[in-house]
Design a protein around this motif. Structure first.
Motif, mmCIF file in Angstrom:
data_model
loop_
_atom_site.group_PDB
_atom_site.id
_atom_site.type_symbol
_atom_site.label_atom_id
_atom_site.label_comp_id
_atom_site.label_asym_id
_atom_site.label_seq_id
_atom_site.Cartn_x
_atom_site.Cartn_y
_atom_site.Cartn_z
ATOM 1 N N ARG A 117 0.760 -1.374 -0.043
ATOM 2 C CA ARG A 117 -0.149 0.057 -0.104
ATOM 3 C C ARG A 117 0.719 1.150 0.086
ATOM 4 N NH1 ARG A 117 -2.841 -2.878 4.152
ATOM 5 N NH2 ARG A 117 -4.750 -3.908 3.255
ATOM 6 N N GLU A 118 1.942 1.175 0.671
ATOM 7 C CA GLU A 118 2.850 2.568 0.755
ATOM 8 C C GLU A 118 3.432 2.545 -0.571
ATOM 9 O OE1 GLU A 118 5.480 1.413 3.930
ATOM 10 O OE2 GLU A 118 3.857 2.059 5.680
ATOM 11 N N ALA A 119 3.939 1.563 -1.262
ATOM 12 C CA ALA A 119 4.616 1.662 -2.572
ATOM 13 C C ALA A 119 3.533 2.157 -3.543
ATOM 14 C CB ALA A 119 5.099 0.288 -3.008
ATOM 15 N N ILE A 120 2.412 1.745 -3.457
ATOM 16 C CA ILE A 120 1.170 2.312 -4.470
ATOM 17 C C ILE A 120 1.181 3.702 -4.086
ATOM 18 C CG2 ILE A 120 -1.150 2.308 -4.693
ATOM 19 C CD1 ILE A 120 -1.036 -0.730 -4.371
ATOM 20 N N GLN A 121 1.054 4.252 -2.831
ATOM 21 C CA GLN A 121 0.995 5.572 -2.566
ATOM 22 C C GLN A 121 2.012 6.442 -3.171
ATOM 23 O OE1 GLN A 121 0.638 6.331 1.814
ATOM 24 N NE2 GLN A 121 0.418 8.683 1.449
ATOM 25 N N LYS A 122 3.224 5.841 -2.886
ATOM 26 C CA LYS A 122 4.314 6.635 -3.413
ATOM 27 C C LYS A 122 4.449 6.867 -4.961
ATOM 28 C CE LYS A 122 8.331 8.755 -3.203
ATOM 29 N NZ LYS A 122 8.602 9.853 -2.761
ATOM 30 N N ILE A 123 3.932 5.496 -5.571
ATOM 31 C CA ILE A 123 3.764 5.668 -7.121
ATOM 32 C C ILE A 123 2.877 6.836 -7.451
ATOM 33 C CG2 ILE A 123 2.794 4.341 -9.075
ATOM 34 C CD1 ILE A 123 3.790 1.990 -7.527
ATOM 35 N N GLU A 124 1.611 6.853 -6.822
ATOM 36 C CA GLU A 124 0.652 7.761 -7.106
ATOM 37 C C GLU A 124 1.195 9.223 -6.973
ATOM 38 O OE1 GLU A 124 -2.481 6.456 -4.477
ATOM 39 O OE2 GLU A 124 -3.402 5.210 -5.806
ATOM 40 N N GLU A 125 1.929 9.524 -5.767
ATOM 41 C CA GLU A 125 2.345 10.812 -5.473
ATOM 42 C C GLU A 125 3.214 11.084 -6.636
ATOM 43 O OE1 GLU A 125 4.410 10.371 -1.731
ATOM 44 O OE2 GLU A 125 2.466 10.424 -0.658
ATOM 45 N N GLU A 126 4.261 10.253 -7.165
ATOM 46 C CA GLU A 126 5.337 10.617 -8.022
ATOM 47 C C GLU A 126 4.364 10.788 -9.437
ATOM 48 O OE1 GLU A 126 7.661 7.095 -8.231
ATOM 49 O OE2 GLU A 126 9.075 7.781 -6.404
ATOM 50 N N HIS A 127 3.437 10.053 -9.668
ATOM 51 C CA HIS A 127 2.730 10.441 -10.925
ATOM 52 C C HIS A 127 1.834 11.759 -10.992
ATOM 53 C CE1 HIS A 127 -0.018 9.596 -14.391
ATOM 54 N NE2 HIS A 127 -1.144 9.880 -13.698
#
Length: 260
Positions: A117-127
């Motif tokens: 979940r944290e990795a997904i959140q980071k991906i979304e932030e970078e996007h």
């Protein structure tokens, strides 16, 4: 849904991760699995996952080597390592390679899902950050061009070295441009070049090179005399399937096809 790749040479562990994690609840799908680092690298390059979960100890390439190789070409992938090690040396190597996080053995599913979940959140932030540097009027198929022009239009604000690197990229766009090769050309370390390029432009070296190549590929594909694999070769992608996957991931449609 986010694509996840799972790598482990222990079939029991691999099956456990595959079958006991609520992937749908995480908004994820497992796109590929592998039991060794060599097959793992090939499948990652082919399937372009967002997240890779890999054991640190595998035949072929181990988890750290696999991370290092993939990060050179696809720096946006988030690596989660499964390890029985807790040494400072391992921690230092993980940080240096840009590993997102690591899970100790035996695997706790709740802990693994938390990290995913944290990795997904980071991906979304970078996007969102990437979207922020693009003109609001840009349509999806124009984002690559907007990305490149955003860097070029601000080049007067960059250091002299980064401006020289941008010129070098433009002149060598049809060759196999890598971070190490470019750093060697300017007698600096890859890590220093990567850090300086990101600091000045706000974009990673690999992302800028990739999008520059893809923009050129799109222009070449508009000419019916060129076949798709020829265009891939012309911009430095010797592996047709990899070129196909990267192009489709960035543009949203396959090379040689009209955008929907």
């Amino acid at each position: 849904m986010y694509k996840v790749a799972i790598m482990d040479d222990n079939q029991i562990v691999l099956d456990s991760i595959l079958k006991t994690i609520d992937w749908e609840g995480l908004d994820c799908t497992v796109c590929c699995t592998a039991d060794n680092g060599i097959d793992g690298r090939a499948k990652i390059l082919s399937h372009c996952p967002d997240i890779v979960i890999t054991d640190i100890m595998m035949p072929g390439f181990d988890g750290l080597e696999l991370t290092r190789l993939i990060k050179q070409e696809m720096p946006g992938i988030k690596f989660i390592l499964i390890t029985g090690y807790s040494s400072m040396d391992f921690a230092r190597q993980s940080i240096r390679l840009g590993v997102f996080d690591y899970i100790p053995k035996p695997i706790d599913n709740e802990e693994l899902m938390k990290v995913i979940r944290e990795a997904i959140q980071k991906i979304e932030e970078e996007h969102k950050e990437k979207q922020g540097v693009l003109p609001d009027a840009a349509q999806p198929q124009d984002q690559v061009l907007a990305f490149i022009e955003g860097v070029k239009n601000n080049r007067k604000n960059y250091s002299a070295l980064v401006q020289q690197v941008l010129d070098y990229i433009e002149k060598n766009l049809y060759s196999d441009l890598s971070l190490k090769k470019t750093a060697d050309e300017f007698f600096i370390s890859p890590s220093y070049l990567s850090s300086l390029f990101k600091k000045d432009t706000g974009q990673s070296f690999i992302s800028y090179v990739t999008m520059s190549k893809l923009n050129q590929a799109k222009l070449l594909l508009a000419n019916p005399r060129y076949k798709v694999y020829e265009v891939g070769n012309m911009v430095g992608y010797k592996d047709y399937s990899y070129f196909y996957q990267v192009f489709k991931k960035y543009y949203g449609y396959a090379p040689g096809k009209a955008p929907e």
